[in-house]
Design an enzyme around this catalytic site. Structure first.
Site, PDB file in Angstrom:
ATOM      1  N   HIS A  52      91.644 118.770  49.634  1.00  0.00           N
ATOM      2  CA  HIS A  52      90.779 119.624  50.463  1.00  0.00           C
ATOM      3  C   HIS A  52      91.402 120.987  50.737  1.00  0.00           C
ATOM      4  O   HIS A  52      90.692 121.943  51.044  1.00  0.00           O
ATOM      5  CB  HIS A  52      90.399 118.909  51.765  1.00  0.00           C
ATOM      6  CG  HIS A  52      91.472 118.874  52.809  1.00  0.00           C
ATOM      7  ND1 HIS A  52      92.287 117.786  53.011  1.00  0.00           N
ATOM      8  CD2 HIS A  52      91.869 119.803  53.716  1.00  0.00           C
ATOM      9  CE1 HIS A  52      93.129 118.038  53.994  1.00  0.00           C
ATOM     10  NE2 HIS A  52      92.903 119.254  54.441  1.00  0.00           N
ATOM     11  N   ASP A  82      92.543 112.442  48.214  1.00  0.00           N
ATOM     12  CA  ASP A  82      92.854 113.721  48.847  1.00  0.00           C
ATOM     13  C   ASP A  82      94.206 114.254  48.397  1.00  0.00           C
ATOM     14  O   ASP A  82      94.946 114.855  49.176  1.00  0.00           O
ATOM     15  CB  ASP A  82      92.806 113.631  50.373  1.00  0.00           C
ATOM     16  CG  ASP A  82      92.651 115.004  51.034  1.00  0.00           C
ATOM     17  OD1 ASP A  82      92.211 115.944  50.346  1.00  0.00           O
ATOM     18  OD2 ASP A  82      92.999 115.134  52.231  1.00  0.00           O
ATOM     19  N   SER A 161      98.211 120.093  56.762  1.00  0.00           N
ATOM     20  CA  SER A 161      97.665 119.315  55.661  1.00  0.00           C
ATOM     21  C   SER A 161      98.361 119.714  54.366  1.00  0.00           C
ATOM     22  O   SER A 161      98.470 120.896  54.039  1.00  0.00           O
ATOM     23  CB  SER A 161      96.161 119.558  55.521  1.00  0.00           C
ATOM     24  OG  SER A 161      95.450 118.889  56.530  1.00  0.00           O
TER      25      SER A 161
END
Length: 313
Positions: A52, A82, A161
């Site tokens: 993402h 992911d 992230s």
């Protein structure tokens, strides 16, 4: 030395080991500008991050902990896990050692290291709160399932992230992926399955995945069921299965008749104890092939047949 001093020394040592290998990414796509972290994993500038973080981008800029910068290119991404692989044109440091998340235990110390928004060396510490989670991620109206994630109470700051989740020995055991709520962070584990994903991304730029459409969580078998399975299997029986938390509407599992609340016992005629065990069955060779599933429902074992489809890119 007090216990607090010992704890601080461990966290400090991990931060010193892992921090230089965590970089800040700046990406630009049709969606606009974005940022995240990445972990350098080999001497050729190969980096792991979240799918993402680089979604919709082919390249961007990367800033390393020593202040140097470089251009990077996205090699491939796998939305289901992911995970994404990118390569920096010029990386000033060799790769960090990858560990094995399968050896983690609930309550074990972990350290999250990120490079959010260029603030190098952001470090938080906590414990493994849960293992084997399978959670939905919704983006652009589509539902995807992030399988077998690590849940931790180590705070994840904005931009973390794609950063590293490390054990007390400074080995990267996960890639931080999201904040699920206050005090809850998630990380994609580094294990046999994810190494297989990374190999495919590095070689082909994509991972062909089979898709069932189940959101699950590990769950202990009821005593009566454990005894029944032990009798059937001559004394050998798993201690847990997968509780079906959600069945995605219109998915292969939905069409097969799997219901929320079912306890998944077998997939492909073999016991399933965790999300990773199910995920291992859902690669290229499972697409379009009937997959027998056995679930426990209302005191009875029910057999169904699901036909996994290919997860679209």
């Amino acid at each position: 030395m007090t216990e607090l001093d010992a704890y601080s020394q461990i966290v400090t040592r991990v931060a010193r080991t892992v921090g230089p290998h965590v970089a800040a990414l700046a990406v630009r796509s049709r969606r606009g500008e974005g940022a995240g972290s990445a972990v350098v994993v080999d001497s050729d500038g190969l980096m792991l991050t979240n799918a993402h973080v680089v979604h919709g981008a082919e390249s961007g800029r990367v800033a390393f902990a020593d202040g140097s910068e470089s251009r990077f290119s996205v090699i491939g991404a796998d939305p289901l896990s992911d995970l994404a692989v990118a390569r920096a044109d010029d990386a000033p440091i060799d790769g960090i050692e990858l560990g094995d998340a399968d050896a983690l235990q609930v309550g074990q110390l972990v350290v999250a290291v990120g490079n959010p928004l260029g603030l190098s060396g952001t470090v938080t510490a906590g414990v493994v709160s849960a293992l084997g989670r399978s959670l939905p991620a919704r983006s652009g109206g589509a539902t995807r399932l992030i399988e077998d994630v690590i849940q931790t109470d180590a705070a994840l700051n904005p931009g973390n992230s794609g950063g590293a989740l490390a054990d007390a020995n400074g080995r990267v055991v996960g890639i931080n992926t999201a904040v699920a709520g206050i005090g809850v962070g998630l990380a994609v584990p580094i294990n046999t399955t994810t190494r297989r994903i990374l190999t495919a991304l590095r070689a082909d730029g994509r991972v062909r995945r089979a898709y069932l459409g189940l959101v699950t969580a590990p769950f202990p078998l009821p005593d009566v069921l454990a005894r029944r399975l032990a009798e059937r299997n001559q004394g050998r029986a798993p201690s847990r299965g997968l509780r079906v938390v959600e069945v995605v509407a219109g998915s292969p599992a939905d069409h097969a008749g799997v219901r929320t609340g079912d306890l998944l016992l077998d997939a492909g005629r073999a016991p399933v104890r965790d999300a990773q065990g199910l995920q291992k069955l859902l690669f290229t060779d499972a697409i379009g092939v009937p997959l027998p599933l056995t679930v426990y429902r209302n005191g009875a074992m029910v057999d169904v047949i699901a036909v996994p489809t290919e997860l679209p890119n």
